[in-house]
Design a protein around this motif. Structure first.
Motif, mmCIF file in Angstrom:
data_model
loop_
_atom_site.group_PDB
_atom_site.id
_atom_site.type_symbol
_atom_site.label_atom_id
_atom_site.label_comp_id
_atom_site.label_asym_id
_atom_site.label_seq_id
_atom_site.Cartn_x
_atom_site.Cartn_y
_atom_site.Cartn_z
ATOM 1 N N ALA A 22 0.801 -1.204 0.000
ATOM 2 C CA ALA A 22 0.000 0.000 0.000
ATOM 3 C C ALA A 22 0.841 1.263 0.000
ATOM 4 C CB ALA A 22 -0.916 0.001 1.223
ATOM 5 N N SER A 73 -8.432 -3.954 8.547
ATOM 6 C CA SER A 73 -7.737 -3.434 7.365
ATOM 7 C C SER A 73 -6.323 -2.997 7.718
ATOM 8 C CB SER A 73 -8.502 -2.251 6.770
ATOM 9 O OG SER A 73 -8.626 -1.204 7.734
ATOM 10 N N LYS A 77 -3.398 0.038 6.359
ATOM 11 C CA LYS A 77 -3.179 1.233 5.540
ATOM 12 C C LYS A 77 -1.724 1.670 5.681
ATOM 13 C CE LYS A 77 -4.847 5.915 4.634
ATOM 14 N NZ LYS A 77 -5.850 6.940 4.979
ATOM 15 N N THR A 89 -7.426 5.045 -1.400
ATOM 16 C CA THR A 89 -6.989 5.279 -0.026
ATOM 17 C C THR A 89 -5.821 4.391 0.396
ATOM 18 O OG1 THR A 89 -8.591 3.696 0.865
ATOM 19 C CG2 THR A 89 -9.313 5.999 0.648
ATOM 20 N N THR A 124 -5.814 1.299 1.121
ATOM 21 C CA THR A 124 -6.246 0.463 2.233
ATOM 22 C C THR A 124 -6.661 -0.906 1.709
ATOM 23 O OG1 THR A 124 -7.044 2.397 3.449
ATOM 24 C CG2 THR A 124 -7.875 0.251 4.153
ATOM 25 N N TYR A 156 -8.590 -4.506 2.814
ATOM 26 C CA TYR A 156 -9.573 -4.986 3.772
ATOM 27 C C TYR A 156 -9.564 -6.507 3.885
ATOM 28 C CZ TYR A 156 -11.263 -0.215 3.287
ATOM 29 O OH TYR A 156 -11.358 1.153 3.263
ATOM 30 N N TYR A 191 -5.736 -1.639 11.518
ATOM 31 C CA TYR A 191 -7.019 -1.447 12.186
ATOM 32 C C TYR A 191 -7.545 -2.830 12.558
ATOM 33 C CZ TYR A 191 -6.613 3.262 10.326
ATOM 34 O OH TYR A 191 -6.159 4.524 10.022
ATOM 35 N N THR A 248 -6.261 0.719 17.012
ATOM 36 C CA THR A 248 -5.363 1.104 15.929
ATOM 37 C C THR A 248 -3.932 0.848 16.369
ATOM 38 O OG1 THR A 248 -6.874 2.832 15.169
ATOM 39 C CG2 THR A 248 -4.604 2.976 14.427
#
Length: 248
Positions: free
Chosen positions: A11, A68, A70, A89, A91, A93, A122, A131
């Motif tokens: 990512a 998820s 990120k 984004t 991200t 999932y 997350y 987080t």
């Protein structure tokens, strides 16, 4: 753990480039990344490079329920090489197909580039949303280690591990193998051997046994002649534990 590293790293850098994109494969059922990190082709200097990687996150990891991942920052990429995420984004999932593309052209030195990254996971612990922040130091301590190998144009990519070798055994930190050019031997160091009989085997990239030797002592260092072997990537296996080695 290694697969999660690649997922997080994937990512890394979102580039709004309309010419480079990817489509998640809805039929992908392989958790982690496909291809895996050690199967991704090397980057040739001065040659445009583009590789699509499919990603699938598991919903559980250890005690945590994953929602998820990120990526926030990435460092030490070869200049001219970028990543484009499959969504805006960056991200990924859990249990949902995703993808990214690595692309670009670099003229940086031919060598291995170890990548540093930071990001956020997350998750839920005991049903409570949490987080988890990852800095570069924590990522490395946890075993997260991603790299790209830049090679000269038209050179062999010895970093890629063929499927035949990967199916023999998984590389392990319990042994370390290297090629000794002066003696034309493959040298294997083992942290601990719990038997008096030790079997050392060497396999080529097609998974064929090309050399073997039996030892009847409890030494921590083992040698096998490699003068008859051609240059290239091999896998050595010591009593079932394996590691890669390049004969030059």
């Amino acid at each position: 753990m290694k697969n999660i590293v690649l997922i997080l790293f994937a990512a890394a850098t979102f580039a709004a480039n309309a010419q480079v994109s990817c489509t998640p494969d809805p039929n992908n059922t392989n958790y982690g990344s496909t291809p895996q990190a050690d199967e991704i082709p090397c980057v040739e200097r001065g040659v445009y490079y583009e590789q699509v990687v499919q990603v699938l996150l598991p919903s559980q990891f250890s005690q945590a329920t994953i929602d998820s991942f990120k990526m926030l920052t990435v460092s030490n990429l070869p200049s001219g090489i970028n990543y484009t995420c499959g969504n805006a984004t960056c991200t990924f999932y859990a249990e949902k197909s995703g993808c990214f593309v690595v692309y670009g052209t670099t003229t940086d030195s031919a060598k291995r580039y170890d990548i540093g990254f930071t990001g956020k996971a997350y998750i839920k612990l005991n049903g409570i949303p949490t987080t988890y922040n990852l800095d570069e130091s924590l990522a490395k301590q946890a075993g997260f280690d991603m790299y790209l190998v830049v090679i000269e144009k038209d050179s062999a990519c010895d970093q890629v591990t063929p499927t035949a070798i990967r199916n023999i055994a998984t590389a392990s930190s319990k042994i370390n193998a290297f090629y000794a050019a002066d003696t034309k031997q493959i040298v294997v160091n083992a942290t601990s051997i719990n038997t008096n009989v030790v079997q050392l085997e060497v396999f080529d990239i097609a998974g064929r046994l090309v050399a073997n030797k039996t030892f009847t002592n409890t030494a921590n260092t083992y040698f096998i002649e490699s003068a008859s072997l051609q240059k290239g990537l091999y896998l050595v296996r010591l009593n079932g534990t394996a590691a890669k080695v390049i004969v030059e």
